[in-house]
Design an enzyme around this catalytic site. Sequence first.
Site, PDB file in Angstrom:
ATOM      1  N   HIS A   1       0.843  -1.201   0.000  1.00  0.00           N
ATOM      2  CA  HIS A   1       0.000   0.000   0.000  1.00  0.00           C
ATOM      3  C   HIS A   1       0.874   1.245   0.000  1.00  0.00           C
ATOM      4  CE1 HIS A   1      -2.920   2.988   1.197  1.00  0.00           C
ATOM      5  NE2 HIS A   1      -3.858   2.129   0.838  1.00  0.00           N
TER       6      HIS A   1
ATOM      7  N   ARG B   1      -3.071   1.233  -4.047  1.00  0.00           N
ATOM      8  CA  ARG B   1      -2.810  -0.199  -4.215  1.00  0.00           C
ATOM      9  C   ARG B   1      -3.373  -0.674  -5.544  1.00  0.00           C
ATOM     10  NH1 ARG B   1      -6.898  -2.868   0.201  1.00  0.00           N
ATOM     11  NH2 ARG B   1      -8.001  -0.951   0.773  1.00  0.00           N
TER      12      ARG B   1
ATOM     13  N   LYS C   1      -7.056  -0.356  -7.362  1.00  0.00           N
ATOM     14  CA  LYS C   1      -7.948   0.524  -6.584  1.00  0.00           C
ATOM     15  C   LYS C   1      -7.987   1.881  -7.275  1.00  0.00           C
ATOM     16  CE  LYS C   1      -9.770  -0.110  -3.234  1.00  0.00           C
ATOM     17  NZ  LYS C   1     -10.129  -0.146  -1.822  1.00  0.00           N
TER      18      LYS C   1
ATOM     19  N   ASP D   1      -6.439   8.662  -5.807  1.00  0.00           N
ATOM     20  CA  ASP D   1      -6.857   9.452  -4.651  1.00  0.00           C
ATOM     21  C   ASP D   1      -5.761  10.504  -4.414  1.00  0.00           C
ATOM     22  OD1 ASP D   1      -6.981  10.393  -1.999  1.00  0.00           O
ATOM     23  OD2 ASP D   1      -7.643   8.478  -1.163  1.00  0.00           O
TER      24      ASP D   1
ATOM     25  N   CYS E   1      -4.473  11.991  -1.921  1.00  0.00           N
ATOM     26  CA  CYS E   1      -3.468  11.898  -0.853  1.00  0.00           C
ATOM     27  C   CYS E   1      -2.242  11.088  -1.287  1.00  0.00           C
ATOM     28  CB  CYS E   1      -4.054  11.342   0.443  1.00  0.00           C
ATOM     29  SG  CYS E   1      -4.587   9.636   0.362  1.00  0.00           S
ATOM     30  N   TYR E   2      -2.422  10.162  -2.267  1.00  0.00           N
ATOM     31  CA  TYR E   2      -1.272   9.378  -2.725  1.00  0.00           C
ATOM     32  C   TYR E   2      -0.331  10.205  -3.598  1.00  0.00           C
ATOM     33  CZ  TYR E   2      -4.242   5.725  -0.878  1.00  0.00           C
ATOM     34  OH  TYR E   2      -5.045   4.983  -0.060  1.00  0.00           O
TER      35      TYR E   2
ATOM     36  N   ASP F   1      -9.894  13.861  -1.845  1.00  0.00           N
ATOM     37  CA  ASP F   1      -9.564  12.561  -2.426  1.00  0.00           C
ATOM     38  C   ASP F   1      -9.777  12.661  -3.943  1.00  0.00           C
ATOM     39  OD1 ASP F   1     -10.099  10.029  -3.501  1.00  0.00           O
ATOM     40  OD2 ASP F   1     -11.061   9.238  -1.712  1.00  0.00           O
TER      41      ASP F   1
ATOM     42  N   ASP G   1     -11.063  17.860   2.974  1.00  0.00           N
ATOM     43  CA  ASP G   1     -10.800  17.677   4.411  1.00  0.00           C
ATOM     44  C   ASP G   1      -9.352  18.048   4.679  1.00  0.00           C
ATOM     45  OD1 ASP G   1      -9.061  15.141   4.363  1.00  0.00           O
ATOM     46  OD2 ASP G   1     -10.796  14.525   3.193  1.00  0.00           O
TER      47      ASP G   1
ATOM     48  N   HIS H   1      -6.587  15.534   3.250  1.00  0.00           N
ATOM     49  CA  HIS H   1      -6.349  15.581   1.806  1.00  0.00           C
ATOM     50  C   HIS H   1      -5.827  16.941   1.358  1.00  0.00           C
ATOM     51  CE1 HIS H   1      -8.709  11.823   1.856  1.00  0.00           C
ATOM     52  NE2 HIS H   1      -7.882  11.515   0.862  1.00  0.00           N
TER      53      HIS H   1
HETATM   54  C1  FPP Z   1      -6.566   2.115   2.976  1.00  0.00           C
HETATM   55  O1  FPP Z   1      -7.639   2.915   2.902  1.00  0.00           O
HETATM   56  C2  FPP Z   1      -5.521   2.819   3.787  1.00  0.00           C
HETATM   57  C3  FPP Z   1      -4.646   2.195   4.531  1.00  0.00           C
HETATM   58  C4  FPP Z   1      -4.683   0.726   4.650  1.00  0.00           C
HETATM   59  C5  FPP Z   1      -3.555   2.916   5.316  1.00  0.00           C
HETATM   60  C6  FPP Z   1      -2.973   4.058   4.586  1.00  0.00           C
HETATM   61  C7  FPP Z   1      -1.752   4.569   5.232  1.00  0.00           C
HETATM   62  C8  FPP Z   1      -1.323   5.814   5.035  1.00  0.00           C
HETATM   63  C9  FPP Z   1      -2.063   6.762   4.154  1.00  0.00           C
HETATM   64  C10 FPP Z   1      -0.041   6.285   5.659  1.00  0.00           C
HETATM   65  C11 FPP Z   1      -0.248   7.187   6.799  1.00  0.00           C
HETATM   66  C12 FPP Z   1       1.055   7.636   7.297  1.00  0.00           C
HETATM   67  C13 FPP Z   1       1.311   8.102   8.520  1.00  0.00           C
HETATM   68  C14 FPP Z   1       2.665   8.620   8.836  1.00  0.00           C
HETATM   69  C15 FPP Z   1       0.301   8.131   9.585  1.00  0.00           C
HETATM   70  P1  FPP Z   1      -8.756   2.727   1.784  1.00  0.00           P
HETATM   71  O2  FPP Z   1      -9.084   1.289   1.606  1.00  0.00           O
HETATM   72  O3  FPP Z   1      -9.878   3.643   2.150  1.00  0.00           O
HETATM   73  O4  FPP Z   1      -8.053   3.349   0.506  1.00  0.00           O
HETATM   74  P2  FPP Z   1      -7.514   2.678  -0.826  1.00  0.00           P
HETATM   75  O5  FPP Z   1      -8.670   2.113  -1.549  1.00  0.00           O
HETATM   76  O6  FPP Z   1      -6.933   3.854  -1.558  1.00  0.00           O
HETATM   77  O7  FPP Z   1      -6.477   1.664  -0.447  1.00  0.00           O
HETATM   78 ZN    ZN Z   2      -6.916   9.672   0.417  1.00  0.00          ZN
END
Ligand code: FPP
Ligand code: ZN
Length: 488
Positions: A250, A302, A305, A308, A310-311, A380, A387, A390
Amino acid sequence: MSRPTPIDAYPTATSNLQADTENILQDHVPLEGGGGGCVLHKNRHLELLVRNLAQGFPARYVSQDASQPWLMFWTLQSFSALQIAIDPDTKQRAIDTIMQWQHPDGGFGGGSGQAAHLLPTYAAVCSLAIVGRHGPGGGWDQIDRCVMRLYRFDLYPMRRRDKLYKWYLSLKQPDGSFIVSNHGEVDVRGIYCLLVVALILDIMTPELVNGTPAFIASCQTYEGGFSSASHPHIFDGILAAQRPSLGEAHGGYTFCALASWVLLQPYISAGEDAPRVDVRRLLRWLVNMQGLEIELGGFKGRTNKLVDGCYSWWVGGAFALLEALGVSPHVPAPASAHEGETAKPAESGWNDADDSFFNRHALQEFILFAGQHPAGGLRDKPPKNPDAYHTAYCISGLSAAQHRVYPSPARREVVRAAWEGEDGVRAAAFAEALCWTEEDGGSYIVGSAANRVNATHPLFNLTITHAEGIMAHFYKQTVPKRPPKPSH
Ligand code: FPP
Ligand code: ZN
């Protein structure tokens, strides 16, 4: 017209969501000649940030009661990246608020009276890097109490944050990992947060991080990215040396693991049994997280998916970190002992690489077109609301796309030469942390120059000035001034 992601004859909820997302994103591409689309609406975002800071966050943030230091950090770091100075009164209010979150036994909790936790401790200390100062009431000298003493290794006399250090040690696990809080779980996010704070506050020791590089390396999955943790593997009743990674690669965990790996480099001694990360596989995974043209080149967290905003930071910001491992589109692929299975340049064809591993232009367009909410704040993706999280990470991601920040050998030499005191791993770690430099003329800004945001330190997500200021204080060192930037 961009090509949609290919599908087979069996639509699923996932493939439908992907198609819907692609349509929505395409609707956010400004019409040719429509103008206005390539503008970073700094003032709108500032209005939202100021409102949150001055009036408090709206009621819907009540669910983030245990993340108050994060709300503070995201807001302050957004200001810093947007090049907005904070007035002294607001800084003092912020410092006083942050210090209420400090736990009497070391570390910071998610709010006043809450248990100390590795994640809010990072957010609180990084917030203090932005608004704090030395001296009474400035926050920096109120982090724990400062006691001068000789550490067990006589080589490392240092000014210690005693309680914080002891609390960190109490979270240490036999496999080199750390639990995030007393009785909490293990997670590479927590390890990253601990390492950043330990490095900034000058409490990093070989004892603290013994075994941690091997744990980090064990979280790399077959895909190349990193998962949240790994777990012991018992085979025929015997504990195997190899630890399978726990869960899926991830972007969030990958950033934390990679940044940890880079931070730990001065503490890893080369040798046959040194832990290894497959950097080439990691690079391949990171590159593949950038969405297609129809997804506007945003990043996903990932495989299979959705993109977004934030990535843009967690993945877009990770490419700079690779430069610390010698993996740069500007130089041939590395041959360092720590880069494990990295291929030789001639075999990998990396010599042909362009001057960036990701499409910086596309990422900026994704953030400008889809990441910005028309009413201010970033998100996002549409049609979601903005928010604080993001907003911060879209802006940091924009910064990563705009600037090349790299570990400069020349700057490393300058910082090292100015070091006063014992020349050991502590001096090396200090120079490694502060050698990150924004490449002259290396900015690539989509839209007008007014869209420029500040460069951010790839390891800490602070501006380089803030990172230098707080580290100079805690290490009692003078950081040499940087040469003025040539005006363009
Ligand atoms: C899945 O969310 C998200 C995670 C499993 C954890 C994500 C981790 C971070 C963003 C790192 C944070 C860093 C610190 C230092 C605290 P989702 O299933 O809603 O999103 P997705 O579909 O994009 O994976
Ligand atoms: Zn995000």
